[in-house]
Design a protein around this motif. Structure first.
Motif, PDB file in Angstrom:
ATOM      1  N   ILE A 255       0.851  -1.183   0.000  1.00 32.20           N
ATOM      2  CA  ILE A 255       0.000   0.000   0.000  1.00 32.20           C
ATOM      3  C   ILE A 255       0.886   1.233   0.000  1.00 32.20           C
TER       4      ILE A 255
ATOM      5  N   GLY B  90      -2.227   5.534   1.232  1.00 35.45           N
ATOM      6  CA  GLY B  90      -3.258   4.497   1.116  1.00 35.45           C
ATOM      7  C   GLY B  90      -4.035   4.524  -0.178  1.00 35.45           C
TER       8      GLY B  90
ATOM      9  N   THR C  84      -3.000   0.356  -3.890  1.00 38.29           N
ATOM     10  CA  THR C  84      -2.674  -0.962  -3.368  1.00 38.29           C
ATOM     11  C   THR C  84      -2.332  -1.882  -4.526  1.00 38.29           C
TER      12      THR C  84
ATOM     13  N   THR D 251      -7.074  -7.934   1.559  1.00 36.55           N
ATOM     14  CA  THR D 251      -7.179  -6.484   1.412  1.00 36.55           C
ATOM     15  C   THR D 251      -6.226  -5.809   2.384  1.00 36.55           C
TER      16      THR D 251
ATOM     17  N   SER E  65      -4.975  -2.256   4.160  1.00 39.79           N
ATOM     18  CA  SER E  65      -5.392  -0.898   4.502  1.00 39.79           C
ATOM     19  C   SER E  65      -4.402  -0.329   5.514  1.00 39.79           C
ATOM     20  N   ARG E  66      -4.476   0.953   5.729  1.00 35.00           N
ATOM     21  CA  ARG E  66      -3.590   1.579   6.713  1.00 35.00           C
ATOM     22  C   ARG E  66      -4.318   2.722   7.393  1.00 35.00           C
ATOM     23  N   ASP E  67      -3.883   2.993   8.595  1.00 39.61           N
ATOM     24  CA  ASP E  67      -4.390   4.113   9.378  1.00 39.61           C
ATOM     25  C   ASP E  67      -3.172   4.896   9.830  1.00 39.61           C
TER      26      ASP E  67
ATOM     27  N   VAL F 157      -0.771  -0.664   9.765  1.00 39.20           N
ATOM     28  CA  VAL F 157      -1.197  -1.219   8.489  1.00 39.20           C
ATOM     29  C   VAL F 157      -1.827  -2.579   8.774  1.00 39.20           C
ATOM     30  N   TYR F 158      -2.807  -2.937   7.953  1.00 44.76           N
ATOM     31  CA  TYR F 158      -3.594  -4.139   8.211  1.00 44.76           C
ATOM     32  C   TYR F 158      -3.640  -5.023   6.967  1.00 44.76           C
TER      33      TYR F 158
END
Length: 126
Positions: free
Chosen positions: A51, A55, A58, A69, A71-73, A79-80
């Motif tokens: 990613i 974000g 991807t 999938t 994702s990141r915050d 990051v997930y």
């Protein structure tokens, strides 16, 4: 220096889901592209997905496209990796990694990532 700590691995039945998390230290997390890799014993480290810094982009390996999938915050320096429809062949150790270069695209080669977590084991039973 960046420290990465993965969590969320475990044992799940085929068809199930797991969500991996990777927490990063440092104040410049939002300037790093992040990647997830996996490595089975005796095999090379394999790109799973990545990613971009904000974000917005991807990229996934064909083997996980449509099932995983990323994702990141950036506010949480995390990051997930959401893994759905898991298969026994997904069983291995998963690593998150930080690419601290300013390269705009998600990169897939492990050698281009600068920092690595310790890994978390994912086991999918049939």
């Amino acid at each position: 220096q960046v420290q990465l700590v993965e969590s969320g691995g475990g044992l799940v039945q085929a068809g199930g889901s797991l969500r991996l998390s990777c927490a990063a230290s440092g104040r410049t997390f939002n300037s790093y592209a992040m990647g997830w890799f996996r490595q089975a014993p005796g095999k090379e480290r394999e790109f799973v997905g990545g990613i971009s810094q904000n974000g917005g982009r991807t990229y996934y390996a064909d083997s996980v496209k449509g099932r995983f999938t990323i994702s990141r915050d950036n506010a949480k320096n995390s990051v997930y990796l959401q893994m759905n429809s898991l298969k026994p062949e997904d069983t291995t150790v998963y690593y998150c990694a930080a690419d601290t270069s300013t390269y705009a695209r998600v990169r897939t080669l492990p050698g281009l990532y600068d920092y690595w977590g310790q890994g978390t084991q994912v086991t999918v039973s049939s």
